[in-house]
Design an enzyme around this catalytic site. Structure first.
Site, PDB file in Angstrom:
ATOM      1  N   GLU A 298      -5.012  -9.022   3.430  1.00  0.00           N
ATOM      2  CA  GLU A 298      -5.827  -8.638   4.584  1.00  0.00           C
ATOM      3  C   GLU A 298      -7.127  -9.423   4.713  1.00  0.00           C
ATOM      4  O   GLU A 298      -7.523  -9.823   5.826  1.00  0.00           O
ATOM      5  CB  GLU A 298      -6.136  -7.131   4.529  1.00  0.00           C
ATOM      6  CG  GLU A 298      -4.957  -6.232   4.838  1.00  0.00           C
ATOM      7  CD  GLU A 298      -4.074  -5.956   3.639  1.00  0.00           C
ATOM      8  OE1 GLU A 298      -3.121  -5.164   3.756  1.00  0.00           O
ATOM      9  OE2 GLU A 298      -4.319  -6.549   2.564  1.00  0.00           O
TER      10      GLU A 298
ATOM     11  N   GLU B  85       0.816  -1.222   0.000  1.00  0.00           N
ATOM     12  CA  GLU B  85       0.000   0.000   0.000  1.00  0.00           C
ATOM     13  C   GLU B  85       0.847   1.268   0.000  1.00  0.00           C
ATOM     14  O   GLU B  85       0.508   2.243  -0.676  1.00  0.00           O
ATOM     15  CB  GLU B  85      -0.938  -0.008   1.220  1.00  0.00           C
ATOM     16  CG  GLU B  85      -2.087  -1.004   1.063  1.00  0.00           C
ATOM     17  CD  GLU B  85      -2.959  -1.094   2.305  1.00  0.00           C
ATOM     18  OE1 GLU B  85      -4.124  -0.673   2.236  1.00  0.00           O
ATOM     19  OE2 GLU B  85      -2.478  -1.576   3.333  1.00  0.00           O
TER      20      GLU B  85
END
Length: 702
Positions: free
Chosen positions: A157, A137
């Site tokens: 995730e 990210e």
């Protein structure tokens, strides 16, 4: 930036990832000015990846400020050798006690990372190694990304019960479009956390260029210089009007429902909401939504359960509870496999690929032995076709596999595993014969699923070298390996078995030589309650779907089809004989085996699956049906009682080992945290056994 995020006492001390700034003169690369290069480094080797806790985020924030003060023409981010960053420091998440703490960590990550995306100076991520979760990210926030050809990337995730909460769920759909974003965020994560190879990340548009690791940094700096001087142009597409949004989201939802047996689990549903919102919202609005989603999930039992399961798996992969000192393990230079059927052939292939030593297979005649060897060589050829192995490697391995009907070929073996028919007398006879052929130090291992390993060693001169070595089918895919010690198995034998298991990349537990070991004992007890309910008159549909609501990917009868009624019946009979009447033998299952009915479900013409009429006709029809809730309650109560008995008997030494076995050997869902935390949370442990398996707060909110 000043921030005060205090974690409660007991939280592990953060391993801080420092962010070191240096200047790179771009004149040698055809551009003017300097590039400010920030290197992420926690000062440890690649076994401890860079991670982002609060202090690490503040270190990166300070580095961005320092880099900007140098008046560079660009800012770039890279990692230490082999590692870019592995994302958030998950070790602290289970210690968060308030929603405010969770919101604070989410906002801090966004505030730091978005400085790279909102920078008026061009920003680059030189992803030189592993980049997972927040590690990817932070790269997505940068304007441009390069990737080392050997690096793996992923947003795992959803697999862990979270969402990409530091920009990934918002930026990625805007960057690569809804279909590809669903692939990376949802489908890859749900498929046992599949990581992207560099070529896949480039093809999907996650990165802009891929370079070999040998000169990765130089090539990446040259790429940045070419972008700055206009030689290289990277086009970005606007996906806001892409017609595929609806179908992509439907694909993601269908995958999540399939994974969890039709149950709507929070993390994939939240991820889909964020991906959907990315179509029209601003980055700022998307980041705010990610903060809220992350806070909701962090303050929930499923996430705490997932983190517990993840940590148990990671811990047990590294260290096997009760294992003797590794130095006691004997060297294994030649391996024998008794049997050449499908299971034995799978074992031979796994041993061959990982040990890369001579493997000898035997069977009752040469034709069967040759068939097993041919299967192994054919599988090697398939790996070459799929480009998962070079032709040269396959050719070398093919020279190491041989087959014979003469067990004297086992002379010189250091380790032999048998995978013959599940009959105790046959295995006893086999081991007695092998003892006359091999040295006293050669380990004799059995892949039995339910028979007594100790009884197999009776009458041997060296019973201390016999050990249970139980794999799960399919051998190459299922990660669990149960290593069963008898009362006579010595430490050298156990250490050798553990050493071989590690070479095979299996996650292992050492258990007592008890009927069914761990997984088969619990699954058979569980399955028995389901089949008993059907035999008593409960509709098969009601009984088989009783566990669906809590997120099981596979129903009991689907599992029965996978294992096969014959194997399931044999295990039931063995456990019934050894453990008593709580392991009942289902007349329906016995009838299926007798009549040769191998499947409860069959494929319909439209591709769907329905109950097999031949199986339905054999059901023992009782007159005392149960509701789905009653079936679920009796099955879970039986699991609690059996697990407590196993711990009391010392089959394994800790409750966590039972959880590990059910997670990795039986597919118990991660979001439940393993079998025992779920039974604790539901109050079943105390109701059935008078006590919990874990203290309060384990795999649940404090």
């Amino acid at each position: 930036m000043s921030v005060d995020i205090k974690l409660p006492e007991g939280a592990p001390e953060e391993v801080v990832t420092q962010a070191l700034v240096r200047q790179v003169d771009l004149s040698a690369f055809g551009a003017k000015g300097v590039l400010a290069l920030i290197t992420l480094d926690n000062s440890l080797d690649h076994n401890r990846p860079n991670t982002f806790g609060p202090q690490s985020l503040l270190a990166l924030d300070a580095a961005i400020t320092a880099a900007t003060a140098l008046n560079p023409v660009a800012i770039a981010l890279t990692g230490k050798p082999f590692i870019f960053a592995a994302g958030a420091d998950l070790s602290a998440l289970s210690f968060i006690t308030s929603r405010e703490q969770s919101l604070g960590i989410g906002k801090l990550g966004h505030d730091v990372f978005r400085r790279l995306g909102e920078s008026k100076i061009p920003t680059f991520a030189f992803i030189n190694g592993l980049a997972l979760g927040g590690g990817l990210e932070v790269g997505l926030h940068c304007h441009y990304r390069t990737l080392a050809s050997t690096a793996f990337t992923a947003l795992p995730e959803v697999f862990l019960g979270l969402v990409p909460g530091w920009g990934g769920a918002t930026i990625l759909p805007k960057l690569i479009g809804p279909e590809r974003a669903v692939q990376v965020i949802m489908l890859n994560a749900l498929n046992n956390n599949t990581m992207m190879k560099a070529k896949d990340a480039f093809k999907l548009g996650v990165v802009d260029a891929v370079y070999e690791p040998s000169d990765f940094l130089e090539r990446s700096i040259a790429f940045a210089a070419n972008v700055l001087n206009g030689t290289t142009k990277v086009e970005r597409k606007d996906y806001s009007q892409d017609p595929a949004w609806e179908s992509a989201l439907a694909t993601g939802k269908a995958a999540a429902l399939k994974k969890y047996g039709g149950a709507e689990i929070a993390s994939p549903m939240k991820a889909l909401e964020l991906i959907s919102a990315a179509k029209s919202n601003t980055l700022g609005a998307g980041f705010d939504a990610e903060d809220l989603a992350l806070a909701d999930l962090t303050m929930s039992d499923p996430l705490r359960a997932s983190l517990y399961a993840f940590n148990v798996i990671q811990k047990k992969r590294k260290k096997v509870e009760g294992a003797p000192k590794p130095a006691l393990a004997r060297k294994v230079g030649k391996v024998g496999v008794v049997g050449a059927g499908l299971m034995a052939s799978q074992l031979a292939l796994l041993l061959l690929r990982n040990l890369k030593c001579p493997i000898v297979m035997t069977d009752i005649d040469q034709e069967r032995a040759d068939k097993g060897v041919a299967w192994v060589k054919n599988e090697l050829a398939k790996l070459v076709e799929k480009k998962r192995m070079s032709a040269e490697s396959a050719a070398r391995l093919s020279l190491l596999i041989s087959g014979s009907s003469d067990q004297n070929t086992f002379a010189g073996c250091d380790f032999i595993i048998e995978a013959i028919f599940e009959e105790l007398s046959l295995k006893q006879e086999l081991f007695k014969k092998l003892e006359t052929i091999v040295s006293p130090e050669c380990v004799l291992a059995t892949n039995t699923s339910s028979l007594s390993v100790e009884r197999m060693s009776e009458g041997l001169k060296n019973p201390e070298r016999v050990v249970g070595f139980h794999f799960f089918n399919p051998v190459a895919v299922m990660p669990l390996l149960e290593v069963a010690r008898t009362s006579k198995t010595d430490d050298a034998t156990t250490a050798t078995a553990i050493s071989v298991g590690k070479e095979l990349k299996k996650t292992m537990i050492i258990c007592k030589d008890a009927p069914g070991f761990v997984v088969n004992r619990l699954l058979t007890r569980f399955m028995g309650e389901i089949t008993d309910a059907v035999d008593e008159g409960t509709s098969p549909e009601v009984a088989d779907n009783a566990m669906r609501s809590i997120g099981f990917p596979m129903s009991p009868f689907q599992l029965l089809d996978l294992v096969g009624p014959g194997v399931a019946l044999h295990v039931s009979e063995t456990l019934h004989a050894n453990l008593g009447d709580r392991y009942r033998i289902s007349p329906t299952m016995a009838a299926m085996v007798k009549e040769g009915v191998r499947n409860f479900y069959v494929k319909n013409e439209d591709g769907s699956y329905g109950a097999n009429p031949a199986a339905l006709a054999l059901i023992h029809k009782g007159d005392a049906p149960s509701t789905a809730e009653q079936v679920r309650s009796r099955a879970l109560t039986a699991l609690a009682v059996e697990a407590r008995m196993m711990l009391d008997e010392g089959v394994v030494s800790t409750a966590a080992e039972i959880d590990l076995c059910m997670l990795m050997g039986a597919g118990w869902p991660m979001h439940l945290g393993g079998i025992l935390p779920y039974l604790d949370r539901e109050g079943i442990s105390e109701a059935a056994c008078g006590q919990r398996f874990h203290p309060k707060g384990v795999a649940s909110l404090p």
